[in-house]
Design an enzyme around this catalytic site. Structure first.
Site, PDB file in Angstrom:
ATOM      1  CE  LYS A  52      -7.791 -11.150  -1.432  1.00 51.10           C
ATOM      2  NZ  LYS A  52      -6.898 -10.684  -0.942  1.00 51.10           N
ATOM      3  NE  ARG A  96      11.159  -5.689  -1.715  1.00 55.55           N
ATOM      4  CZ  ARG A  96      12.363  -5.491  -2.615  1.00 55.55           C
ATOM      5  NH1 ARG A  96      12.344  -4.753  -3.689  1.00 55.55           N
ATOM      6  NH2 ARG A  96      13.426  -6.171  -2.011  1.00 55.55           N
ATOM      7  CE  LYS A  98      -2.977 -13.511  -1.765  1.00 59.54           C
ATOM      8  NZ  LYS A  98      -2.967 -12.246  -2.426  1.00 59.54           N
TER       9      LYS A  98
HETATM   10  P1  13P Z   1      -6.481  -6.522  -5.115  1.00 59.84           P
HETATM   11  O1  13P Z   1      -7.545  -6.417  -4.313  1.00 59.84           O
HETATM   12  O2  13P Z   1      -5.573  -5.613  -5.507  1.00 59.84           O
HETATM   13  O3  13P Z   1      -7.006  -7.466  -6.243  1.00 59.84           O
HETATM   14  O4  13P Z   1      -5.664  -7.727  -4.305  1.00 59.84           O
HETATM   15  C1  13P Z   1      -6.058  -8.402  -3.736  1.00 59.84           C
HETATM   16  C2  13P Z   1      -5.037  -9.970  -3.472  1.00 59.84           C
HETATM   17  O5  13P Z   1      -4.952 -10.139  -2.318  1.00 59.84           O
HETATM   18  C3  13P Z   1      -4.999 -10.506  -4.605  1.00 59.84           C
HETATM   19  O6  13P Z   1      -4.182 -11.790  -4.341  1.00 59.84           O
END
Ligand code: 13P
Length: 336
Positions: free
Chosen positions: A214, A43, A133
Site C-alpha cells: 500500500k 463511531r 495493516k
Molecule cells: P487515506 O486514503 O485517507 O490516506 O487513508 C488510507 C489509509 O489507510 C492510511 O493509512
C-alpha cells in the site's frame, strides 16, 4: 483460504480495499468536524453505515477496521469481525500503535507496535480478521536514511509475524503529500522507502505472494505551485514501482493520502492505462483509499439517520469510480 488466496482476493479485478481504520482519536475528530458528538456508539453507527452500503462488495474486497470496531456489533448482533463476510467483504485490522520520533533522525518518525504483536494477531484472527495493516509515515523533505531503515525493518517484522499467524499483511510505507516539495522529491523518497522495505521483507523471510503493498502515488506536494497531472503521476509512479516491487507481489493498493475522490481516481485510472500500454504489469494496481471514499458519506450523514441512505449512495458512487479506475481510464458512465 491461504495467504496467497486472500492476498489475490483483496486485489481481485475491479475491486479494492476500503480503509475505515481511523484510530479512536482521529475518528472522533472527524465526527466532531461534521457536528457529531464522538462516542463508541456514533463511531459504530458510522462504520455500520459504511459496511452495510448496498452493493459495496461489487467494488470493495476488504475493509480495514481498528480494534474498537472489530468487536462492535453489526445490526444482526454479530461483530464486524465475524459479520463482514456476510456482506461479501473481508475484515482487516490496523495493528500498529502510531508513531514516535526516532532519535538522531532530523525529526523523522518511526511506527511502534511490535511488542506483543504475535499474541494480538492470534486474538485478531480468532475475532475474524484475515488481513492486517501497518502504516509507516515518511516526510519526504529531509528524509533521513535512519528513518527509512527503521520503518522498513519494523514493517518487515510486522509482515513476518502476520504471515506466521496466517494473516495477510498490508505493507504501507506512506510518503506524505503535505508540503511544498515537487514530484522529484516524492519520487526519490518513495524509491528509497520501497527499496528498503523490499530488502527488509526479503531478509525477514516474508513471502511476497502473501502481501499487499500500500504505497503513495508519486504526486506533487500539496503546497507545490506545479501540480503534476495524472499522466505524469502515472509515469513516475510506474517507474518507481517497476524498479522496486518484485513481480511476485500480487497487488499494489494505493492510499489516497488526502486527495479528493476525483483526483485519486483520475490518477489511478492513468496509472492503469499507462501500465496497460507499457505491457501487462505483474501486479494488480488498485485502491486502498480512506478519505477519498468516505469523506463525502461522512459529511452527508453527519449523524442524522434520515441521511443514511443518501450517504451510502455517495459512498457507493465513490467506490464505483475507484473500482472502474482500478480497471483503467475513468469512463463517462463510471463518473456519473
Ligand atoms: P487515506 O486514503 O485517507 O490516506 O487513508 C488510507 C489509509 O489507510 C492510511 O493509512
Amino acid at each position: 483460504m491461504g495467504l496467497h488466496q486472500v492476498a489475490a482476493a483483496l486485489v481481485a479485478p475491479g475491486k479494492g480495499i476500503l480503509a475505515a481504520d481511523e484510530s479512536i482519536a482521529t475518528m472522533s475528530r472527524r465526527l466532531e468536524a461534521v457536528g457529531v458528538v464522538p462516542s463508541a456508539d456514533t463511531r459504530r453507527d458510522y462504520r455500520r453505515l459504511l459496511l452495510t452500503t448496498p452493493g459495496l462488495d461489487s467494488w470493495v474486497s476488504g475493509i480495514i477496521l481498528c480494534d474498537e470496531t472489530l468487536g462492535q456489533d453489526l445490526p444482526g448482533g454479530t461483530t464486524f469481525g465475524e459479520g463482514a463476510a456476510a456482506f461479501g467483504i473481508m475484515a482487516g485490522i490496523k495493528v500498529d500503535k502510531g508513531v514516535t520520533p526516532l532519535p538522531f533522525a532530523d525529526g523523522g518518525l518511526v511506527t511502534e507496535g511490535l511488542d506483543g504483536l504475535r499474541g494480538r494477531l492470534e486474538a485478531y484472527r480468532e475475532r475474524g480478521a484475515v488481513f492486517a495493516k501497518w502504516r509507516a509515515v515518511l516526510s519526504p523533505a529531509g528524509l533521513h536514511r535512519r528513518t527509512v531503515h527503521a520503518n522498513a525493518h519494523a514493517l518487515a517484522r510486522y509482515a513476518a509475524l502476520c504471515q506466521e499467524a496466517g494473516i495477510v499483511p498490508i505493507v504501507e510505507p506512506e510518503v506524505l503529500m503535505d508540503g511544498g516539495h515537487g514530484l522529484a522529491v516524492c519520487r526519490a523518497a518513495t524509491a528509497s522507502a520501497l527499496g528498503a522495505v523490499f530488502a527488509e521483507l526479503d531478509a525477514m523471510g516474508v513471502d511476497p505472494r502473501g502481501i499487499v503493498l500500500k504505497p503513495n502515488m508519486i504526486i506533487s506536494g500539496t503546497q507545490h505551485e506545479d501540480q503534476a497531472r495524472p499522466a505524469e503521476v502515472a509515469r513516475e509512479t510506474l517507474h518507481v514501482l517497476s524498479a522496486t516491487v518484485p513481480p511476485a507481489v500480487p497487488g499494489i493498493a494505493f492510499l489516497s493520502g488526502g486527495q479528493s475522490n476525483e483526483q485519486a481516481c483520475a490518477n489511478l485510472a492513468a496509472i492503469n492505462a499507462r501500465a496497460a500500454t507499457d505491457g501487462a504489469p505483474p501486479w494488480r494496481l488498485t485502491f486502498s483509499f480512506g478519505r477519498a471514499l468516505v469523506s463525502d458519506a461522512l459529511r452527508t450523514w453527519h449523524g442524522v439517520a434520515a441521511n443514511a441512505e443518501e450517504a451510502q449512495n455517495r459512498l457507493a458512487a465513490n467506490c464505483r469510480r475507484a473500482g472502474e479506475a482500478s480497471k483503467g481510464p475513468v469512463t463517462a458512465a463510471a463518473g456519473a
